[in-house]
Write a protein that holds these residues in place. Structure first.
Motif, PDB file in Angstrom:
ATOM      1  N   MET A  44       0.824  -1.209   0.000  1.00 52.27           N
ATOM      2  CA  MET A  44       0.000   0.000   0.000  1.00 52.27           C
ATOM      3  C   MET A  44       0.857   1.258   0.000  1.00 52.27           C
ATOM      4  SD  MET A  44      -2.853   1.310   2.765  1.00 52.27           S
ATOM      5  CE  MET A  44      -1.609   1.715   3.996  1.00 52.27           C
ATOM      6  N   LEU A  45       1.877   1.303   0.857  1.00 52.75           N
ATOM      7  CA  LEU A  45       2.733   2.490   0.940  1.00 52.75           C
ATOM      8  C   LEU A  45       3.515   2.700  -0.354  1.00 52.75           C
ATOM      9  CD1 LEU A  45       4.105   2.172   4.596  1.00 52.75           C
ATOM     10  CD2 LEU A  45       2.209   3.571   3.773  1.00 52.75           C
ATOM     11  N   ALA A  46       3.991   1.610  -0.956  1.00 55.21           N
ATOM     12  CA  ALA A  46       4.697   1.725  -2.232  1.00 55.21           C
ATOM     13  C   ALA A  46       3.767   2.252  -3.318  1.00 55.21           C
ATOM     14  CB  ALA A  46       5.271   0.370  -2.648  1.00 55.21           C
ATOM     15  N   GLY A  47       2.515   1.769  -3.320  1.00 55.58           N
ATOM     16  CA  GLY A  47       1.537   2.242  -4.287  1.00 55.58           C
ATOM     17  C   GLY A  47       1.277   3.735  -4.153  1.00 55.58           C
ATOM     18  N   ILE A  48       1.257   4.227  -2.922  1.00 57.02           N
ATOM     19  CA  ILE A  48       1.074   5.666  -2.696  1.00 57.02           C
ATOM     20  C   ILE A  48       2.230   6.444  -3.309  1.00 57.02           C
ATOM     21  CG2 ILE A  48       1.058   7.464  -0.913  1.00 57.02           C
ATOM     22  CD1 ILE A  48      -0.430   5.457   0.888  1.00 57.02           C
ATOM     23  N   TYR A  49       3.439   5.919  -3.162  1.00 54.03           N
ATOM     24  CA  TYR A  49       4.625   6.641  -3.655  1.00 54.03           C
ATOM     25  C   TYR A  49       4.636   6.741  -5.172  1.00 54.03           C
ATOM     26  CZ  TYR A  49       9.537   7.923  -4.275  1.00 54.03           C
ATOM     27  OH  TYR A  49      10.687   8.563  -4.640  1.00 54.03           O
ATOM     28  N   TYR A  50       4.588   5.586  -5.862  1.00 53.91           N
ATOM     29  CA  TYR A  50       4.675   5.706  -7.316  1.00 53.91           C
ATOM     30  C   TYR A  50       3.354   6.159  -7.925  1.00 53.91           C
ATOM     31  CZ  TYR A  50       3.076   0.737  -7.304  1.00 53.91           C
ATOM     32  OH  TYR A  50       2.398  -0.435  -7.093  1.00 53.91           O
ATOM     33  N   GLY A  51       2.246   6.007  -7.201  1.00 55.88           N
ATOM     34  CA  GLY A  51       0.978   6.551  -7.672  1.00 55.88           C
ATOM     35  C   GLY A  51       0.969   8.069  -7.670  1.00 55.88           C
ATOM     36  N   SER A  52       1.661   8.664  -6.699  1.00 58.20           N
ATOM     37  CA  SER A  52       1.709  10.131  -6.629  1.00 58.20           C
ATOM     38  C   SER A  52       2.462  10.726  -7.814  1.00 58.20           C
ATOM     39  CB  SER A  52       2.365  10.578  -5.318  1.00 58.20           C
ATOM     40  OG  SER A  52       3.738  10.208  -5.292  1.00 58.20           O
ATOM     41  N   GLN A  53       3.392   9.946  -8.394  1.00 57.34           N
ATOM     42  CA  GLN A  53       4.114  10.429  -9.576  1.00 57.34           C
ATOM     43  C   GLN A  53       3.153  10.585 -10.752  1.00 57.34           C
ATOM     44  OE1 GLN A  53       7.258  11.199  -8.745  1.00 57.34           O
ATOM     45  NE2 GLN A  53       6.780  10.260  -6.782  1.00 57.34           N
ATOM     46  N   TYR A  54       2.200   9.663 -10.869  1.00 56.72           N
ATOM     47  CA  TYR A  54       1.184   9.774 -11.914  1.00 56.72           C
ATOM     48  C   TYR A  54       0.291  10.990 -11.655  1.00 56.72           C
ATOM     49  CZ  TYR A  54       1.841   5.053 -13.946  1.00 56.72           C
ATOM     50  OH  TYR A  54       2.326   3.949 -14.585  1.00 56.72           O
ATOM     51  N   ALA A  72       8.551 -13.848   0.562  1.00 59.95           N
ATOM     52  CA  ALA A  72       7.211 -13.488   0.097  1.00 59.95           C
ATOM     53  C   ALA A  72       7.016 -11.973   0.129  1.00 59.95           C
ATOM     54  CB  ALA A  72       6.149 -14.176   0.955  1.00 59.95           C
ATOM     55  N   LEU A  73       7.533 -11.325   1.172  1.00 63.63           N
ATOM     56  CA  LEU A  73       7.449  -9.866   1.282  1.00 63.63           C
ATOM     57  C   LEU A  73       8.263  -9.209   0.178  1.00 63.63           C
ATOM     58  CD1 LEU A  73       6.804  -7.219   2.913  1.00 63.63           C
ATOM     59  CD2 LEU A  73       8.947  -7.629   4.122  1.00 63.63           C
ATOM     60  N   PHE A  74       9.495  -9.654  -0.011  1.00 65.36           N
ATOM     61  CA  PHE A  74      10.416  -9.056  -0.980  1.00 65.36           C
ATOM     62  C   PHE A  74       9.860  -9.156  -2.397  1.00 65.36           C
ATOM     63  CE2 PHE A  74      14.019  -9.082  -3.850  1.00 65.36           C
ATOM     64  CZ  PHE A  74      14.847  -8.090  -3.353  1.00 65.36           C
ATOM     65  N   TRP A  75       9.539 -10.372  -2.820  1.00 63.30           N
ATOM     66  CA  TRP A  75       9.078 -10.578  -4.192  1.00 63.30           C
ATOM     67  C   TRP A  75       7.632 -10.160  -4.382  1.00 63.30           C
ATOM     68  CZ3 TRP A  75      12.635 -11.063  -7.681  1.00 63.30           C
ATOM     69  CH2 TRP A  75      13.875 -11.598  -7.325  1.00 63.30           C
ATOM     70  N   GLY A  76       6.833 -10.217  -3.310  1.00 62.80           N
ATOM     71  CA  GLY A  76       5.459  -9.739  -3.399  1.00 62.80           C
ATOM     72  C   GLY A  76       5.396  -8.245  -3.645  1.00 62.80           C
ATOM     73  N   LEU A  77       6.300  -7.492  -3.000  1.00 64.32           N
ATOM     74  CA  LEU A  77       6.369  -6.048  -3.207  1.00 64.32           C
ATOM     75  C   LEU A  77       6.743  -5.732  -4.649  1.00 64.32           C
ATOM     76  CD1 LEU A  77       6.305  -3.166  -2.089  1.00 64.32           C
ATOM     77  CD2 LEU A  77       8.687  -3.475  -1.355  1.00 64.32           C
ATOM     78  N   ILE A  78       7.714  -6.463  -5.193  1.00 67.52           N
ATOM     79  CA  ILE A  78       8.140  -6.238  -6.583  1.00 67.52           C
ATOM     80  C   ILE A  78       7.010  -6.563  -7.558  1.00 67.52           C
ATOM     81  CG2 ILE A  78       9.712  -7.057  -8.394  1.00 67.52           C
ATOM     82  CD1 ILE A  78      11.842  -7.383  -6.200  1.00 67.52           C
ATOM     83  N   ALA A  79       6.351  -7.712  -7.356  1.00 69.56           N
ATOM     84  CA  ALA A  79       5.250  -8.090  -8.243  1.00 69.56           C
ATOM     85  C   ALA A  79       4.103  -7.095  -8.166  1.00 69.56           C
ATOM     86  CB  ALA A  79       4.756  -9.495  -7.887  1.00 69.56           C
ATOM     87  N   SER A  80       3.871  -6.540  -6.979  1.00 64.76           N
ATOM     88  CA  SER A  80       2.767  -5.580  -6.826  1.00 64.76           C
ATOM     89  C   SER A  80       3.004  -4.315  -7.634  1.00 64.76           C
ATOM     90  CB  SER A  80       2.583  -5.217  -5.346  1.00 64.76           C
ATOM     91  OG  SER A  80       3.602  -4.340  -4.893  1.00 64.76           O
ATOM     92  N   ASN A  99       1.147  -0.513 -11.492  1.00 66.44           N
ATOM     93  CA  ASN A  99       1.310   0.331 -12.681  1.00 66.44           C
ATOM     94  C   ASN A  99       0.188   0.100 -13.684  1.00 66.44           C
ATOM     95  OD1 ASN A  99       3.904   2.064 -12.957  1.00 66.44           O
ATOM     96  ND2 ASN A  99       4.578   0.241 -11.868  1.00 66.44           N
ATOM     97  N   ALA A 100      -0.242  -1.158 -13.816  1.00 62.56           N
ATOM     98  CA  ALA A 100      -1.375  -1.448 -14.707  1.00 62.56           C
ATOM     99  C   ALA A 100      -2.647  -0.803 -14.172  1.00 62.56           C
ATOM    100  CB  ALA A 100      -1.559  -2.959 -14.847  1.00 62.56           C
ATOM    101  N   MET A 101      -2.850  -0.872 -12.859  1.00 62.25           N
ATOM    102  CA  MET A 101      -4.022  -0.234 -12.255  1.00 62.25           C
ATOM    103  C   MET A 101      -4.025   1.270 -12.509  1.00 62.25           C
ATOM    104  SD  MET A 101      -4.369  -2.051  -8.524  1.00 62.25           S
ATOM    105  CE  MET A 101      -4.948  -3.735  -8.304  1.00 62.25           C
ATOM    106  N   LEU A 102      -2.844   1.885 -12.452  1.00 58.96           N
ATOM    107  CA  LEU A 102      -2.754   3.333 -12.603  1.00 58.96           C
ATOM    108  C   LEU A 102      -3.163   3.794 -13.994  1.00 58.96           C
ATOM    109  CD1 LEU A 102       0.472   3.965 -10.538  1.00 58.96           C
ATOM    110  CD2 LEU A 102      -1.716   5.081 -10.167  1.00 58.96           C
ATOM    111  N   VAL A 103      -2.780   3.029 -15.022  1.00 60.71           N
ATOM    112  CA  VAL A 103      -3.182   3.389 -16.384  1.00 60.71           C
ATOM    113  C   VAL A 103      -4.696   3.292 -16.528  1.00 60.71           C
ATOM    114  CG1 VAL A 103      -3.036   2.743 -18.815  1.00 60.71           C
ATOM    115  CG2 VAL A 103      -0.988   2.754 -17.425  1.00 60.71           C
ATOM    116  N   VAL A 104      -5.263   2.232 -15.949  1.00 61.56           N
ATOM    117  CA  VAL A 104      -6.714   2.041 -16.010  1.00 61.56           C
ATOM    118  C   VAL A 104      -7.437   3.144 -15.226  1.00 61.56           C
ATOM    119  CG1 VAL A 104      -8.609   0.498 -15.400  1.00 61.56           C
ATOM    120  CG2 VAL A 104      -6.485  -0.442 -16.318  1.00 61.56           C
ATOM    121  N   LEU A 105      -6.838   3.580 -14.111  1.00 59.26           N
ATOM    122  CA  LEU A 105      -7.473   4.574 -13.258  1.00 59.26           C
ATOM    123  C   LEU A 105      -7.366   5.992 -13.808  1.00 59.26           C
ATOM    124  CD1 LEU A 105      -6.442   3.641  -9.599  1.00 59.26           C
ATOM    125  CD2 LEU A 105      -8.756   3.826 -10.478  1.00 59.26           C
ATOM    126  N   ASN A 106      -6.166   6.369 -14.236  1.00 56.80           N
ATOM    127  CA  ASN A 106      -5.892   7.782 -14.471  1.00 56.80           C
ATOM    128  C   ASN A 106      -6.670   8.398 -15.619  1.00 56.80           C
ATOM    129  OD1 ASN A 106      -4.046   9.096 -12.621  1.00 56.80           O
ATOM    130  ND2 ASN A 106      -2.668   7.434 -13.103  1.00 56.80           N
TER     131      ASN A 106
END
Length: 501
Positions: free
Chosen positions: A63-73, A353-361, A366-373
């Protein structure tokens, strides 16, 4: 083969219903925060850190990572439609994005920003997945001597490669280091800088410092500003790029992605450095540089790709070495510590699971952001019309509740309020709070590794120069300081600071 197994593990973690929901929530909040001028991801993540106490570590970081790169969009939307950078790294986008909007090409500018960011984010995520394991394996060779030198290099790099006054940045780092020493000494049990206050026995919580220095300070600063927003509502059309526009923007997107990916790894780089560098490169390579600032599509495509790539590759040093490249990464480290996870090379082996799950997310996000924006442009425009006088009381209440919930203590509210006032004074003195937060987070780790190295060497301080890796990193740190002495570099640094202001 092992690489694909790791990626599969990551997607198994990321596509769980809970993690998908928090990924969506993160990118949605991040986009909204990017759209709203005056907040930014650092203040938002600081506000939301208390919420992560009740979440699983994977869900919290996703969630926190999504906030960070989502704010760039989201930052590009405000830059293009209102000529105000919703996020710091979108300052450059204002130059050509707003001019494109005034010429009736707002849809084109928004589309190229979204698609360029998606491409850059996807490439940056591939780079994280490819190079993070290599860096992690290398980091396992480090002892306390090497870690001390690496952290020192990271702090100096964050100061030298950032913008603004060097002296003020160094002073803020040193203040952060001193604040990190408050509490009980682990080795001797002696209380340091507690002034007899029982609440300071365990030190100051990173949430209080971050929430005060970023969230509270931003609220006070923005209340001083007059609201003067000319929103180009009726000119958002043409969200589909033509072939000629794609051909024109594609080289800038590729160059911006490459540049942002490299600069994002550097301490103090993140998304801001890549965006400014990309704009300068595009203008330098252009056969018609006079068109920049009048609505040049490359002036949007390059910086927007660079800032998103830089935002995501800044995760590499945090995940692999335990060194935060930016203030946001320092908060991400704080979130990991909340869940008793020690940032560094051990994360990939102890919490795969945390390490690779964060990367996969990040791919999914990024796909969600294109659909959203692009479909929600109308919603973001309505959000821009909400008066600040309505938003900030709600944000302030949320901050106070979050501060209290850390330890169910009113003292934490006082801490956040104190750092809010201190941060406001620093902003008036043109002192950036990011170096302070980096010093505060890295300080205890720096001290711990320094003392371990001295114990192992029996008090011989020359060990930092006799160990090859440590000596190389100290030499690099010295080189960075000397680099800043060059007049050209110093002038560029000051220019970036002026443009951001």
């Amino acid at each position: 083969m092992e690489f694909f197994q790791h990626i599969l593990l990551g997607f198994e973690t990321a596509v769980s219903l809970q993690n998908l929901a928090y990924c969506f929530l993160g990118v949605l909040v991040g986009t909204a925060i990017g759209v709203l001028p005056g907040l930014g991801p650092t203040a938002t993540i600081a506000m939301l850190l208390p919420i992560t106490y009740g979440l699983q570590p994977e869900a919290a970081l996703i969630m926190l990572a999504g906030i960070y790169y989502g704010s760039q969009y989201g930052g590009s939307t405000t830059a293009i439609l209102v000529n105000l950078p919703g996020e710091v790294s979108s300052v450059v986008t204002c130059l050509d994005g707003y001019q494109m909007a005034r010429k009736g090409r707002a849809g084109t500018a928004l589309a190229v920003a979204a698609l360029g960011s998606f491409f850059a984010g996807t490439v940056a995520t591939v780079l994280i997945a490819a190079f993070a394991p290599l860096l992690t394996s290398f980091a396992f060779e480090f002892g306390p001597t090497e870690y001390f030198s690496l952290m020192l290099l990271g702090l100096i790099g964050a100061v030298v490669l950032a913008h603004g006054s060097l002296v003020k940045a160094i002073a803020m780092v040193l203040l952060g280091l001193l604040l990190g020493l408050i509490g009980t000494d682990v080795n001797s049990g002696v209380q340091r800088f507690t002034f007899g206050l029982a609440d300071l026995t365990d030190g100051i919580d990173v949430v209080g410092v971050a929430m005060g220095a970023f969230a509270f300070t931003e609220i006070i600063r923005n209340l001083e500003k007059r609201e003067a927003r000319e929103i180009l509502i009726n000119k958002v059309r043409g969200l589909m790029l033509t072939r000629s526009e794609v051909r024109e923007a594609a080289p800038a997107v590729l160059r911006g992605t490459a540049l942002g990916s490299i600069l994002g790894v550097l301490p103090g780089g993140g998304s801001l450095l890549g965006a400014f560098a990309s704009y300068a490169v595009e203008k330098k390579l252009s056969k018609t540089p006079e068109r920049f600032g009048t609505g040049e599509i490359k002036g949007v495509a390059g910086p927007e790709s660079a800032n998103n790539a830089g935002a995501q590759t800044s995760f590499i040093p945090m995940l692999t070495l335990g060194i935060p490249a930016t203030a946001v990464m320092a908060l991400m480290m704080g979130a990991m510590m909340i869940h008793n996870i020690q940032p560094g090379p051990g994360v990939m082996t102890s919490n795969p699971a945390l390490f690779w799950g964060l990367i996969a997310s990040m791919w999914i996000g990024n796909a969600m952001l294109v659909v959203l924006n692009l479909p929600l442009i109308g919603l973001w425009i309505k959000l821009l019309s909400v008066p600040y006088k309505v938003l900030y009381p709600a944000i302030l209440i949320f901050c106070v509740i979050g501060s209290f919930s850390i330890n169910n203590s009113v003292f934490d509210i006082y801490v956040a309020a104190f750092f809010g006032l201190v941060g406001y004074v620093f902003s008036k003195l043109k002192c950036e709070p990011a170096p302070l937060l980096l010093g505060f987070v890295i300080g205890p780790l720096l001290e711990e590794n320094f003392r371990r190295a001295m114990l192992l060497s029996r008090g011989d301080g020359t060990v930092f120069f006799t160990e090859p890796l440590s000596a190389i990193m100290l030499a690099m740190a010295a080189g960075l300081v000397l680099l800043l002495a060059l007049p050209t570099i110093r002038k560029e640094r000051e220019q970036v600071f002026v443009e951001e202001e």
